[in-house]
Design a protein around this motif. Structure first.
Motif, short mmCIF file in Angstrom:
data_model
loop_
_atom_site.label_atom_id
_atom_site.label_comp_id
_atom_site.label_asym_id
_atom_site.label_seq_id
_atom_site.Cartn_x
_atom_site.Cartn_y
_atom_site.Cartn_z
N LYS A 101 0.88 -0.99 -0.04
CA LYS A 101 -0.10 -0.08 -0.09
C LYS A 101 0.71 1.31 0.13
O LYS A 101 0.59 2.23 -0.79
CB LYS A 101 -0.86 0.02 1.40
N THR A 102 1.74 1.23 1.13
CA THR A 102 2.67 2.58 1.11
C THR A 102 3.48 2.82 -0.24
O THR A 102 3.56 4.09 -0.47
CB THR A 102 3.37 2.57 2.37
N THR A 103 4.10 1.89 -0.60
CA THR A 103 4.94 2.02 -1.75
C THR A 103 4.41 2.30 -3.11
O THR A 103 4.51 3.31 -3.71
CB THR A 103 5.68 0.50 -2.04
N THR A 104 2.91 1.94 -3.21
CA THR A 104 2.24 2.41 -4.27
C THR A 104 1.90 3.88 -4.07
O THR A 104 1.74 4.31 -5.08
CB THR A 104 0.90 1.29 -4.38
N VAL A 122 0.72 10.73 4.78
CA VAL A 122 2.06 10.68 5.42
C VAL A 122 2.17 9.84 5.90
O VAL A 122 1.54 9.29 6.91
CB VAL A 122 2.31 12.18 6.09
N GLY A 123 3.41 9.14 5.79
CA GLY A 123 3.72 7.76 6.26
C GLY A 123 2.91 6.67 6.19
O GLY A 123 2.36 6.41 5.16
N ASN A 268 3.04 -2.68 -8.17
CA ASN A 268 2.85 -1.32 -7.37
C ASN A 268 3.27 -0.71 -8.64
O ASN A 268 2.68 0.71 -8.97
CB ASN A 268 3.77 -1.09 -6.21
N ILE A 269 4.45 -0.55 -9.40
CA ILE A 269 4.77 0.13 -10.34
C ILE A 269 3.81 0.24 -11.62
O ILE A 269 3.66 1.29 -12.12
CB ILE A 269 6.28 -0.19 -10.90
N SER A 295 12.72 3.98 -2.27
CA SER A 295 12.15 3.51 -1.03
C SER A 295 12.88 4.08 0.23
O SER A 295 14.28 3.94 0.10
CB SER A 295 11.83 2.21 -1.08
N ASP A 296 12.23 4.30 1.57
CA ASP A 296 12.90 4.39 2.51
C ASP A 296 12.01 3.54 3.72
O ASP A 296 11.33 2.90 3.53
CB ASP A 296 13.42 5.96 2.83
#
Length: 427
Positions: A101-104, A122-123, A268-269, A295-296
């Motif tokens: 979810k977050t990466t997408t 955010v986050g 995701n990409i 990514s972090d």
């Protein structure tokens, strides 16, 4: 005071806050009760630090005319955010799913911001508090809002959709996450599909990966924008996908070289490409956004430290994400590979079975040293020479101090509560 009147006061502020430690001047502070504290007690402090207004639900902490007394601060926050969303009338894209979810969300924000003024969660502020805070961060300059939605039980996604009223939705996947709260994989599918139900009943649109059979079937009667690889008949076709270790995608005659590790990030990409295309972002801008995204937060980061090459994926884990991370790692070329895995949480009665399956997945990999950390994995301790089991992280730490890992490619994966990023300090 009713919600429209509260909203007029909110519009005079620059931001919303529920934490006096992070409060900004001219902010709108809402006193949310937590398990260990009552934020009403911080109302006066919030005003001293520069908040323009504070919302409380305990009259004992009334300060002055800047104090807004309500029956319940949390429900007021949710109702205010719903009103604000309708007030702005901007298009909103909602994302949910078991993994990615977050990466997408971040990829999508990177792509759409090439053309629009976007704002996104955010986050991982994606729950019954985080989604309202996200909506309240949108303003008149926001052209597209991107809202991540998380859930660990039934009816949660439905509730969040009623607040955010998304115009578009995307579910990354259905996986083995939060099995305890959802009641198994079928419960996960039912719970996440609440987004489909909202979009269908409100005549909204959905983005769908046609290679996901369950999603393809569930959205057959919906207004959908589709994507897939090669011969799949879809609105957006991806020519080729590969990873070693970074994902490379061929699309519309272009080669997009991402800085995301693992084929599990390809979906995701592809979603970000599809949604970008739908909103009219040029192919060149899509390529630029994806190739520049890094990514972090311990999510599939590739880190070089001394003689080691480390895939740090310690933000979270469930059986589905752990399996694909391992399978991807096994395909990578390196003479000395090491796997460090931590317990997976929130699996309920399925925990023993799922941890056993992960251990079994690696039994035949005699050339890879595997370290399993936590009580759940320890229950499946075996005498294999290349397997080591530890009840605690401290036991693992003592082992590494005696026998350091060097000249290795290392996968680190575990649930958030295991905090396996601590391993980086031992390498």
């Amino acid at each position: 005071m009713d919600i429209p009147a509260i909203h007029q006061l909110f519009l005079q502020c620059h931001s919303v806050s529920i934490d006096t430690r992070k409060i900004e001047r001219q902010s709108f502070f809402v006193a949310i009760k937590g398990d260990r504290f009552d934020a009403n007690t911080f109302a006066a402090e919030a005003l001293r630090k520069g908040a323009s207004f504070v919302v409380i639900d305990n009259p004992d902490y009334f300060v002055d005319e800047r104090t807004i007394l309500v029956d319940d601060a949390l429900t007021t926050l949710q109702a205010l955010s719903k009103f604000h969303r309708q007030f702005l009338k901007l298009p909103i894209i909602a994302l949910t799913g078991s993994n990615g979810k977050t990466t997408t969300k971040e990829l999508l924000n990177a792509v759409l911001s090439q053309k629009f003024n976007t704002k996104a969660t955010v986050g991982n502020l994606n729950n019954h508090i985080g989604v309202p805070l996200t909506l309240l961060s949108f303003n008149a300059q926001t052209e597209i809002g991107i809202v991540e939605m998380g859930a660990n039980h039934q009816k949660e996604i439905a509730f969040l959709c009623e607040i955010a009223a998304p115009d578009y939705g995307f579910i990354t996947n259905f996986g083995k996450a939060h099995l305890e709260g959802f009641g198994g994989v079928s419960g996960v599918i039912k719970g996440k599909s609440e987004m489909f139900e909202y979009l269908l009943s409100n005549h909204k649109k959905v983005f769908v990966n046609l290679e996901d059979r369950i999603q393809a079937e569930k959205t057959a009667q919906m207004h959908r924008i589709t994507f897939g690889q090669n011969k799949i008949k879809a609105n957006v076709n991806i020519s080729k996908v590969m990873a070693d270790p970074f994902v490379i995608i061929e699309f519309a005659g272009m080669v997009i070289r991402s800085r995301l590790i693992g084929l599990y990030n390809a979906n995701n990409i592809m979603a970000a490409i599809t949604i970008g295309k739908y909103f009219g972002v040029s192919n060149e801008a899509i390529k630029l956004a994806i190739e520049e995204y890094i990514s972090d937060n311990n999510r599939s980061e590739l880190v070089y430290k001394d003689s080691n090459e480390i895939i740090l994926d310690a933000y979270n884990a469930n059986p589905s994400s752990m399996k694909v991370a391992i399978e991807n790692f096994l395909q990578l070329k390196h003479q000395n590979k090491v796997i460090v895995l931590g317990d997976m949480f929130e699996l309920g009665t399925e925990s023993n079975k799922e941890h056993k399956e992960i251990v079994g997945l690696l039994l035949k990999e005699d050339q890879i040293n595997c370290h399993f950390i936590g009580n759940e994995f320890y229950h499946h301790k075996t005498e294999k020479d290349h397997f080591k089991f530890y009840r605690t992280f401290q036991d693992f730490e003592m082992s590494l101090l005696k026998q350091p890992l060097t000249n290795s490619m290392i996968l680190i994966k575990g649930s958030r509560g295991m905090a396996l990023e601590r391993t980086m300090g031992l390498l």
